[in-house]
Design a protein around this motif. Structure first.
Motif, mmCIF file in Angstrom:
data_model
loop_
_atom_site.group_PDB
_atom_site.id
_atom_site.type_symbol
_atom_site.label_atom_id
_atom_site.label_comp_id
_atom_site.label_asym_id
_atom_site.label_seq_id
_atom_site.Cartn_x
_atom_site.Cartn_y
_atom_site.Cartn_z
ATOM 1 N N LEU A 962 0.804 -1.213 0.000
ATOM 2 C CA LEU A 962 0.000 0.000 0.000
ATOM 3 C C LEU A 962 0.847 1.277 0.000
ATOM 4 C CD1 LEU A 962 -2.879 -1.049 2.450
ATOM 5 C CD2 LEU A 962 -2.981 -0.848 -0.046
ATOM 6 N N VAL A 963 1.982 1.269 0.705
ATOM 7 C CA VAL A 963 2.778 2.503 0.779
ATOM 8 C C VAL A 963 3.863 2.552 -0.298
ATOM 9 C CG1 VAL A 963 2.384 2.700 3.248
ATOM 10 C CG2 VAL A 963 4.463 1.560 2.430
ATOM 11 N N GLY A 964 4.092 1.424 -0.931
ATOM 12 C CA GLY A 964 5.126 1.379 -1.958
ATOM 13 C C GLY A 964 6.432 0.870 -1.392
ATOM 14 N N VAL A 965 7.228 0.242 -2.298
ATOM 15 C CA VAL A 965 8.474 -0.392 -1.853
ATOM 16 C C VAL A 965 9.453 0.633 -1.322
ATOM 17 C CG1 VAL A 965 10.472 -1.732 -2.609
ATOM 18 C CG2 VAL A 965 8.187 -2.313 -3.449
ATOM 19 N N ASN A 966 9.574 1.785 -2.024
ATOM 20 C CA ASN A 966 10.555 2.794 -1.604
ATOM 21 C C ASN A 966 10.244 3.331 -0.206
ATOM 22 O OD1 ASN A 966 11.949 2.529 -3.989
ATOM 23 N ND2 ASN A 966 10.838 4.200 -5.015
#
Length: 991
Positions: A962-966
């Motif tokens: 949901l928040v992104g890999v980075n």
């Protein structure tokens, strides 16, 4: 006002409630009115009025002094009225009625406690002036008043008050001493010369009052009486005064005259010695030899005993015992380590006095004279065997009522000759064991053989010796081969069934009971049980049966007791004890027998089931008979507790009776609840723990609970256990019907509870949230903002904070909507910049800071589960800023609850596998219905159903998506290397 007061006092003495109550109300209204106490004084000092009216006037005046004389008291008596009354009270000492004179003296003493000497410095000089006068009545009343004033002032303990009392003693002691000597000499001369008996009594009464005054002065008025020549003069003359007074008493007795005041005078002499010994032991040291000679002469010689009487003997024996047992006279085991020379001096004086010859004589006299049953003892045994057993040295058993140990013997040794002689015997035996063991063993060897059943004297001597051997059992451990004695002589003596030999049979039962826990081989225990069962036979003498009852209790209470070994004797023992219970009549005796039955049920447990039908049927009858005997009812309730536990789920057969007993015992509106409440609560809990199903009668008992919770915190834990048992018994119905009442009651008292009591309340709340998650969350709603606020502030004790966090966590798991609603409500209450996001962030901060203090695994996992759910993309930044701390706490919890299985995989130990029985997580001695219900609730709890490792895996994978890999990598970068490494053991974040 005087006439009105007289009229109301007359009506206050009426037997008609319609007249009495309005008069009492009027007097209550007048208590704070000006002039009321002056009117009362005028009434009781008017000798022409009726005595009962004057009596009431004095009593109301006394009560008024207690309530309104002290400065600053609400409604206090005006200073000018107090000053007037002080002057009038000591203006005359002519009260003709003795009982009224006593009350007036006490009244003056009460005022002296507040005002003497600062506001009333004329009190003592005025009394002394009257004492010096020639009016006999006024002199007696003044002495009576001085006695009560001195007694009251001596009881004050503040340093300034003690200093004033020392000054008073310095001023009056020698005058009082000389006057006492004068009156005592007059008494002795009058008796010697055959004086008028009324004059003798009047003189002795004044001497007694003076002696009582001297006693208080010498004990409380000197820092060290031994440094005062006057005090030591008094103490040294005491012994001679006792001797001459005893001789005068004998002279009067020979004339057929018995003066109670003479006995009181002699007893008061001994109280002076004991008082100095107890309060100034080091000042008493040089009086030790004379005191011991005094006691031995009157207690252990023919010449002395011819002068003595029972109360005096008791006092003299207690004087000896106090010297023997004084810690101040006991040096350290290594004498050189004792630094106080007076301790060494006292010890040496005792050693010098108690020679081998003296010890032999004292021991022989105690056993062969004082321990021997008298004809009046045997007459009492025949006429009233139950009371004989209570009063004649076969000690009553320890009765465990009110859940505290109560020794019914109390301090009877202070007031009764037989217990007194036994306590002196033990005191002297403990200190001089080496010498006296040989004496007692010699007596035992001379009297242990079987005696002629027709030789009553020999039987009585044997009984006395056996009594001594039983009392000194601990000290004779190495001297007596009890196994041999038991298996030969004692066993045979129980077979001799003649009437005279009942004395020995009774004593043998008692003796076996005394020695059972000290020195009896395990192989002899079955024989012991058999002998006691035989001694309980209905054909046996009642005194013997009661002794066997007590001995059986001691045998069962021993640490070597084996249930299987006792099983062949269980049925006859229980049946015979039950028959004895029905046969005896005295309340104390019924308690004594019922206690043994109850104890047997407790020790045998479920093995008693086949044998208790008759007892269960009899207890309701006994309950009705004991309506006026609360202590017996306590014993019945205690027995029912053990019955409930022994019967387990089958105890529902007792339910109608037990419910009625609980209802009465736990009703604060019933007078008996003061005695029955604690045992009643225990029974209530036992009923709930063992009932297989709820019933309307059991549920109806709960009406008593709110009042009990409000009454005090003394029984708070029992009350909360009972509520929890109700919750587990029927969660939905109980919370629906009683949840609001519980919460309202507990909320009203929560602020007054100690931290440990708050902890118990929170555990109850958590139990509710486990048993009925949705319903309990709604019921607890009014209290949740308070609990959440406590977490927000983070200032509670660690254990209390752990419970608060657990409740917050369970609210989150049970109802996210309720959780959000409480956060919203708390933010409104806090105001300012405390918005919902900030409040949740602060709670999270406290949570991760306090969680390391949580040590219970279930709690730790619960908190970790909720932290996992907070690792959500929808959580506000105020929560996610603690991502490293949250992850650290979760990993720590995983480390605590995880073990590696045979395949090398981590396993959550709180989630039982298919091959494991959930009951293995219950550590109980036996499985009650309550334990089963609790276990079922625990099994269905999220802590035992959900794998923390799997939840963490799911939450982290979802959060990264949901928040992104980075962003997720940035968050993980803030986590320590050590936590990252440990995390990889439990979860896999590879795509």
């Amino acid at each position: 006002m005087d006439a009105a007061v007289i009229d109301v006092l007359q009506r206050a003495g009426s037997q008609d409630p319609n007249v009495l109550k309005p008069a009492e109300q009027t007097l209550r209204e007048w208590e704070t009115q000006r002039g009321f106490y002056t009117a009362l004084f005028n009434v009781f000092s008017n000798h022409t009025l009726q005595v009962n009216v004057r009596w009431l006037a004095v009593l109301y005046f006394k009560n008024g002094v207690d309530r309104y004389w002290r400065k600053g008291a609400p409604g206090q008596i005006a200073d000018d009225e107090k000053e007037f009354l002080r002057g009038r009270l000591i203006s005359r000492f002519d009260e003709p009625v003795n009982q009224l004179a006593l009350q007036i003296s006490v009244l003056i003493a009460k005022i002296a406690r507040f005002d003497c000497p600062r506001e009333w410095n004329s009190l003592v000089p005025t009394i002394l002036e009257v004492i010096r006068g020639q009016d006999p009545l006024a002199q007696h009343r003044a002495l009576l008043t001085l006695h009560h004033v001195v007694k009251t002032l001596a009881s004050k303990r503040l340093p300034a008050d003690k200093k004033l009392f020392h000054e008073l003693t310095t001023n009056v002691f020698i005058f009082i001493l000389n006057l006492w000597n004068t009156y005592t000499e007059s008494f002795l001369i009058l008796v010697t010369n055959g004086g008028d008996i009324h004059q003798v009594q009047e003189t002795l009464e004044k001497a007694l009052l003076l002696l009582r005054i001297l006693r208080k002065l010498v004990i409380n008025g000197f820092h060290k009486p031994s440094e005062s020549p006057d005090a030591m003069l008094f103490l040294n003359v005491i012994f001679e005064r006792a001797r001459t007074s005893l001789e005068c008493r004998k002279t009067l007795t020979s004339r057929g005259i018995h003066l109670d005041v003479c006995d009181k005078f002699i007893i008061q002499v001994t109280k002076v010695l004991i008082g100095i010994l107890e309060n100034h032991p080091f000042c008493f040291v040089e009086l030790i030899p004379r005191s011991l000679e005094f006691s031995v002469f009157y207690c252990f010689t023919e010449a002395g005993q011819n002068l003595a009487f029972e109360r005096f003997l008791i006092q003299s024996l207690n004087l000896m015992k106090t010297i023997l047992l004084s810690n101040d006279y006991r040096p350290a085991k290594v004498l050189e380590e004792t630094k106080n020379p007076l301790t060494l001096r006292a010890h040496q004086l005792k050693q010098d006095f108690f020679t081998v010859e003296a010890l032999n004589e004292i021991c022989n006299r105690l056993v062969t004279h004082y321990f021997v049953l008298t004809p009046s003892d045997l007459e009492l045994w025949d006429s009233d065997p139950e009371n004989f057993g209570e009063h004649y040295n076969l000690e009553k058993p320890v009765l465990r009522t009110f859940k505290k140990v109560v020794d019914d013997g109390g301090e009877s040794w202070k007031y009764s000759l037989r217990p007194c002689t036994e306590s002196v015997f033990l005191a002297i035996f403990h200190q001089f064991r080496e010498v006296l063991s040989a004496v007692l063993v010699d007596l035992m060897q001379r009297h242990h053989q079987l005696v002629d059943p027709n030789d009553l004297h020999a039987i009585l001597m044997k009984d006395a010796v056996y009594n001594a051997v039983g009392l000194a059992a601990f000290d004779l451990y190495d001297e007596v081969n009890f196994d041999q004695w038991f298996s030969t002589t004692l066993k045979e003596e129980l077979k001799i069934k003649t009437n005279n030999y009942r004395i020995i049979r009774r004593r043998v039962c008692w003796l076996i009971g005394r020695w059972t826990g000290i020195k009896l081989g395990a192989e002899f225990r079955p024989e012991l049980y058999r002998l006691m069962v035989e001694a309980l036979s209905p054909e046996e003498d009642l005194g013997v049966r009661l002794a066997a009852n007590d001995a059986l209790k001691l045998a069962i209470d021993d640490f070597q007791f084996n249930t299987e070994e006792f099983s062949p004797y269980l049925e006859p023992a229980f049946s015979l004890l039950f028959a004895l219970l029905k046969e005896v009549n005295e309340c104390d005796t019924k308690m004594r027998v019922l206690y043994v039955l109850s104890f047997m049920i407790e020790r045998v447990g479920s093995g008693i089931k086949p044998h208790i039908c008759a007892l269960s049927g009899y207890l309701p009858e006994l309950w009705q008979q004991s309506e006026d005997h609360n202590m017996l009812r306590c014993a019945i309730v205690s027995t029912l507790v053990h019955l409930e536990k022994a019967l387990g789920s089958e105890s529902n057969l007792l339910e109608p009776f037990v419910v009625g007993v609980i209802s009465l015992s736990c009703d604060v509106n019933q007078e008996g609840h003061v005695y029955l409440l604690e045992d009643g609560l225990e029974l209530w809990l036992a009923l709930l723990e063992n009932t297989p199903i709820q019933t309307s009668q059991i549920m109806g008992l709960f009406k008593n609970m709110p009042s009990l919770l409000e009454m005090s915190s003394e029984n708070m834990s029992l009350c909360l256990y009972i509520i929890q048992a109700y919750v587990f018994l029927s969660p939905q119905e109980f919370l629906r019907e009683n949840g609001t009442v519980i919460i309202d009651t507990l909320r009203s008292i929560l602020g007054d509870l100690r931290p440990e009591e708050v902890l118990m309340v929170m555990r109850l709340f958590e139990a509710c949230l486990k048993a009925s998650p949705q319903q309990a969350t709604q019921v607890l709603k009014p209290l949740l903002p308070r609990i959440f606020e406590s977490v927000y502030k983070g200032e509670e004790y660690p254990q209390v904070m752990s419970m608060y966090l657990s409740i917050v966590a369970r609210v989150f798991l049970n109802s996210r909507e309720m959780f959000v609603e409480v956060i919203r409500e708390l933010s409104r209450q806090l105001g300012g910049d405390a918005n919902e996001e900030n409040v949740l962030g602060q709670i999270t901060r406290v949570w991760v800071a306090k969680m390391p203090l949580v040590h219970q695994l279930e709690q730790e996992k619960l908190l970790a589960l909720v932290l996992c759910f907070l690792l959500d993309a929808s959580s506000p930044p105020s929560v996610l800023q603690f991502f490293p701390q949250i992850l650290s706490n979760i990993i720590e919890a995983l480390n605590d609850i995880t073990k590696v299985d045979d395949m090398g995989c981590p396993v959550d130990t709180l989630v039982p596998g298919d091959e494991l029985s959930p009951s293995q997580y219950e550590d109980v001695d036996y499985e009650t219905e309550h334990a089963k219900r609790k276990r079922d609730i625990e099994i269905n709890d999220a802590v035992h159903r959900v794998s923390l490792k799997d939840v963490l895996q799911s939450q982290l994978v979802t959060l990264r998506r949901l928040v992104g890999v980075n962003q997720f990598d940035l968050m993980m970068h803030a986590v320590s290397t050590d936590i990252n490494m440990q995390l990889k053991v439990y979860v896999s974040l590879t795509t």
